[in-house]
Design a protein around this motif. Structure first.
Motif, PDB file in Angstrom:
ATOM      1  N   ILE A 188       0.836  -1.205   0.000  1.00 52.64           N
ATOM      2  CA  ILE A 188       0.000   0.000   0.000  1.00 52.64           C
ATOM      3  C   ILE A 188       0.869   1.253   0.000  1.00 52.64           C
ATOM      4  CG2 ILE A 188      -1.773   1.279   1.231  1.00 52.64           C
ATOM      5  CD1 ILE A 188      -2.754  -1.305   2.437  1.00 52.64           C
ATOM      6  N   MET A 189       0.694   2.067  -1.037  1.00 51.54           N
ATOM      7  CA  MET A 189       1.430   3.330  -1.152  1.00 51.54           C
ATOM      8  C   MET A 189       0.464   4.502  -1.241  1.00 51.54           C
ATOM      9  SD  MET A 189       4.792   3.272  -1.212  1.00 51.54           S
ATOM     10  CE  MET A 189       5.353   4.627  -2.240  1.00 51.54           C
ATOM     11  N   PRO A 190       0.817   5.648  -0.672  1.00 47.54           N
ATOM     12  CA  PRO A 190       0.007   6.854  -0.892  1.00 47.54           C
ATOM     13  C   PRO A 190      -0.035   7.188  -2.382  1.00 47.54           C
ATOM     14  CG  PRO A 190       1.595   7.180   0.885  1.00 47.54           C
ATOM     15  CD  PRO A 190       1.955   5.896   0.225  1.00 47.54           C
ATOM     16  N   ALA A 191      -1.157   7.702  -2.836  1.00 47.58           N
ATOM     17  CA  ALA A 191      -1.330   8.002  -4.260  1.00 47.58           C
ATOM     18  C   ALA A 191      -0.247   8.942  -4.775  1.00 47.58           C
ATOM     19  CB  ALA A 191      -2.702   8.615  -4.493  1.00 47.58           C
ATOM     20  N   ASN A 192       0.354   8.551  -5.891  1.00 48.47           N
ATOM     21  CA  ASN A 192       1.357   9.373  -6.587  1.00 48.47           C
ATOM     22  C   ASN A 192       2.617   9.655  -5.770  1.00 48.47           C
ATOM     23  OD1 ASN A 192      -0.459   9.713  -8.838  1.00 48.47           O
ATOM     24  ND2 ASN A 192      -1.553  11.234  -7.603  1.00 48.47           N
ATOM     25  N   ASP A 193       2.833   8.888  -4.712  1.00 50.45           N
ATOM     26  CA  ASP A 193       4.009   9.117  -3.871  1.00 50.45           C
ATOM     27  C   ASP A 193       5.284   8.620  -4.537  1.00 50.45           C
ATOM     28  OD1 ASP A 193       5.890   7.763  -1.556  1.00 50.45           O
ATOM     29  OD2 ASP A 193       5.018   9.656  -0.880  1.00 50.45           O
ATOM     30  N   TYR A 235       7.636   2.460  -7.399  1.00 53.24           N
ATOM     31  CA  TYR A 235       7.404   1.394  -6.415  1.00 53.24           C
ATOM     32  C   TYR A 235       6.070   0.705  -6.680  1.00 53.24           C
ATOM     33  CZ  TYR A 235       6.979  -0.917  -1.840  1.00 53.24           C
ATOM     34  OH  TYR A 235       6.829  -1.849  -0.820  1.00 53.24           O
ATOM     35  N   GLU A 236       5.044   1.475  -7.051  1.00 58.25           N
ATOM     36  CA  GLU A 236       3.761   0.854  -7.381  1.00 58.25           C
ATOM     37  C   GLU A 236       3.899  -0.097  -8.566  1.00 58.25           C
ATOM     38  OE1 GLU A 236      -0.040   3.104  -7.048  1.00 58.25           O
ATOM     39  OE2 GLU A 236       1.306   4.835  -6.919  1.00 58.25           O
ATOM     40  N   LYS A 237       4.722   0.279  -9.538  1.00 58.03           N
ATOM     41  CA  LYS A 237       4.964  -0.611 -10.680  1.00 58.03           C
ATOM     42  C   LYS A 237       5.711  -1.859 -10.233  1.00 58.03           C
ATOM     43  CE  LYS A 237       5.114   3.268 -13.924  1.00 58.03           C
ATOM     44  NZ  LYS A 237       5.973   4.083 -14.822  1.00 58.03           N
ATOM     45  N   LEU A 238       6.652  -1.707  -9.302  1.00 55.66           N
ATOM     46  CA  LEU A 238       7.356  -2.856  -8.751  1.00 55.66           C
ATOM     47  C   LEU A 238       6.378  -3.817  -8.083  1.00 55.66           C
ATOM     48  CD1 LEU A 238      10.657  -3.177  -6.909  1.00 55.66           C
ATOM     49  CD2 LEU A 238       8.633  -3.622  -5.545  1.00 55.66           C
ATOM     50  N   VAL A 239       5.443  -3.273  -7.296  1.00 54.93           N
ATOM     51  CA  VAL A 239       4.432  -4.131  -6.659  1.00 54.93           C
ATOM     52  C   VAL A 239       3.587  -4.809  -7.723  1.00 54.93           C
ATOM     53  CG1 VAL A 239       2.399  -4.151  -5.169  1.00 54.93           C
ATOM     54  CG2 VAL A 239       4.404  -2.771  -4.543  1.00 54.93           C
ATOM     55  N   GLY A 240       3.232  -4.073  -8.766  1.00 58.55           N
ATOM     56  CA  GLY A 240       2.464  -4.662  -9.861  1.00 58.55           C
ATOM     57  C   GLY A 240       0.984  -4.391  -9.799  1.00 58.55           C
ATOM     58  N   ARG A 241       0.490  -3.981  -8.668  1.00 61.86           N
ATOM     59  CA  ARG A 241      -0.913  -3.628  -8.491  1.00 61.86           C
ATOM     60  C   ARG A 241      -1.000  -2.473  -7.494  1.00 61.86           C
ATOM     61  NH1 ARG A 241      -1.263  -6.019 -12.419  1.00 61.86           N
ATOM     62  NH2 ARG A 241      -2.704  -7.679 -13.067  1.00 61.86           N
ATOM     63  N   THR A 242      -2.062  -1.690  -7.600  1.00 61.49           N
ATOM     64  CA  THR A 242      -2.305  -0.612  -6.660  1.00 61.49           C
ATOM     65  C   THR A 242      -3.436  -1.037  -5.730  1.00 61.49           C
ATOM     66  OG1 THR A 242      -1.577   1.094  -8.199  1.00 61.49           O
ATOM     67  CG2 THR A 242      -3.044   1.789  -6.422  1.00 61.49           C
ATOM     68  N   VAL A 243      -3.194  -0.920  -4.432  1.00 61.56           N
ATOM     69  CA  VAL A 243      -4.186  -1.348  -3.437  1.00 61.56           C
ATOM     70  C   VAL A 243      -5.118  -0.192  -3.115  1.00 61.56           C
ATOM     71  CG1 VAL A 243      -4.534  -2.259  -1.111  1.00 61.56           C
ATOM     72  CG2 VAL A 243      -2.547  -2.994  -2.457  1.00 61.56           C
ATOM     73  N   PRO A 266      -3.441   0.366 -12.690  1.00 64.08           N
ATOM     74  CA  PRO A 266      -3.384   1.596 -13.501  1.00 64.08           C
ATOM     75  C   PRO A 266      -2.180   1.670 -14.433  1.00 64.08           C
ATOM     76  CG  PRO A 266      -2.748   2.057 -11.241  1.00 64.08           C
ATOM     77  CD  PRO A 266      -3.282   0.657 -11.254  1.00 64.08           C
ATOM     78  N   TYR A 267      -1.110   0.958 -14.117  1.00 62.84           N
ATOM     79  CA  TYR A 267       0.099   1.011 -14.945  1.00 62.84           C
ATOM     80  C   TYR A 267       0.184  -0.151 -15.937  1.00 62.84           C
ATOM     81  CZ  TYR A 267       1.387   4.420 -11.386  1.00 62.84           C
ATOM     82  OH  TYR A 267       1.389   5.500 -10.543  1.00 62.84           O
ATOM     83  N   ARG A 268      -0.876  -0.971 -15.973  1.00 60.27           N
ATOM     84  CA  ARG A 268      -0.964  -2.088 -16.918  1.00 60.27           C
ATOM     85  C   ARG A 268       0.259  -3.011 -16.823  1.00 60.27           C
ATOM     86  NH1 ARG A 268      -5.342  -1.363 -19.957  1.00 60.27           N
ATOM     87  NH2 ARG A 268      -6.171   0.761 -20.212  1.00 60.27           N
ATOM     88  N   ILE A 269       0.562  -3.409 -15.611  1.00 61.46           N
ATOM     89  CA  ILE A 269       1.675  -4.324 -15.357  1.00 61.46           C
ATOM     90  C   ILE A 269       1.172  -5.765 -15.478  1.00 61.46           C
ATOM     91  CG2 ILE A 269       3.411  -5.049 -13.681  1.00 61.46           C
ATOM     92  CD1 ILE A 269       3.792  -2.181 -14.665  1.00 61.46           C
TER      93      ILE A 269
END
Length: 254
Positions: free
Chosen positions: A114-119, A123-131, A171-174
C-alpha cells in the motif's frame, strides 16, 4: 581420545558457526511499526530467524531505513515486511531503484503493497498492483492458481484463511503471474467500515503474484495482517516459498 584427532577437534571448535554451515544467500528484511502493524514484528523476527537457520540463509532484520544507504548488492533479496517504500527518503529510494536495475530482487508482504497516491509510481509498478480500500478482516477460502510456484507448496488446494483480502487495480498495466486467488463467495467483499465502500473484484482476485521488474524478480503476497499469522506453519511455508524463489530464482516446477 586419539591424540592425533585433538588438533582437528580444536580447529572445529574454533571455527565460527557461519564457516561450518555456509549461508546460501543473504536476505534483508525491513519491518517498521505503524498504527495498525507493530505486534507482528517480534513474532515475525523469531519465525524468520528460525527459517534462516533451518534453510541455511543469512538474515538481516531491521527497522532502520538507513540500511538502504549501504551496500545493497550483498543481498540476494530485500523483503518489505508490512513496511511500504513510502518509508524511504529520496536518496534511499534511488539506491533501491539502482539495486533493482542491477539485478536485485524484492519481496513485498501485506501492508508493504500500500502506497500513498502518486508518492512513488516506480514502487507501485514494482508491486504490480495498486491497493485501494479493503474489506474488514474475514475468514475466506484462498485458492491455488499456480501449483508449480514454491509459495504454494505447503498449501492445500482450498485454504481456509483469515485476513484482509485487498482489492487492487492495475493503472500502470503491469503483467503479473498470479499465484493465489481468493474465492469472494467465501466471505463478504463489501463488509467494511462505515463511510467507506468496497467493491468485489469477481473471479479474478489475485492476492499473491510474481513478475519481473527492471532486472530482478518480485514476489508479492498481500496476506499477513496480524502477528499470530507469523506462527502459522502453512503461512510460514508460503513465505518461505516466496523467499526461496525471490532470492534464488529456483524451485518452480517446469
Amino acid at each position: 581420545m586419539n591424540r592425533s584427532l585433538l588438533p582437528l577437534a580444536v580447529i572445529a571448535l574454533a571455527l565460527p558457526a557461519a564457516a561450518q554451515a555456509q549461508a546460501q544467500y543473504k536476505l534483508l528484511v525491513l519491518a517498521r511499526p505503524s498504527t495498525y502493524h507493530y505486534e507482528y514484528i517480534p513474532i515475525a523476527r523469531d519465525s524468520l530467524e528460525r527459517l534462516a537457520k533451518l534453510h541455511a540463509f543469512e538474515l538481516v532484520f531491521t527497522n532502520k531505513t538507513n540500511v538502504f544507504e549501504g551496500d545493497l548488492s550483498q543481498y540476494a533479496a530485500i523483503m518489505f515486511l508490512n513496511t511500504a517504500g513510502s518509508e524511504l527518503n529520496a536518496a534511499q529510494r534511488r539506491r533501491f531503484e539502482a539495486y533493482m536495475r542491477a539485478g536485485g530482487n524484492a519481496m513485498i508482504v501485506h501492508r508493504a503493497a500500500i502506497m500513498p497516491a502518486n508518492d512513488w509510481p516506480w514502487y507501485e509498478k514494482l508491486v504490480g498492483r495498486t491497493v485501494g480500500v479493503h474489506p474488514m478482516l474475514q475468514t475466506g477460502v484462498v485458492t491455488i492458481v499456480d501449483r508449480g510456484f514454491p509459495a504454494t507448496y505447503g498449501l492445500p488446494e482450498r485454504w481456509l484463511w483469515s485476513d484482509e483480502f485487498y482489492v487492487t487495480s492495475n493503472p500502470y498495466r503491469i503483467t503479473i503471474d498470479p499465484v493465489l486467488n481468493v474465492d469472494e463467495s467465501s466471505y463478504d467483499p463489501r463488509k467494511i467500515w462505515p463511510g467507506q465502500m468496497s467493491h468485489p473484484m469477481g473471479r479474478d482476485h489475485p492476492i499473491a503474484w510474481h513478475h519481473r521488474f527492471e532486472q530482478g524478480r518480485v514476489f508479492v503476497t498481500t496476506l499477513g495482517h496480524n502477528g499470530e499469522m507469523y506462527r502459522d506453519p502453512q503461512y510460514l511455508a508460503h513465505l518461505m516459498g516466496g523467499i526461496h524463489w525471490t532470492a534464488t530464482g529456483r524451485g518452480q516446477r517446469p
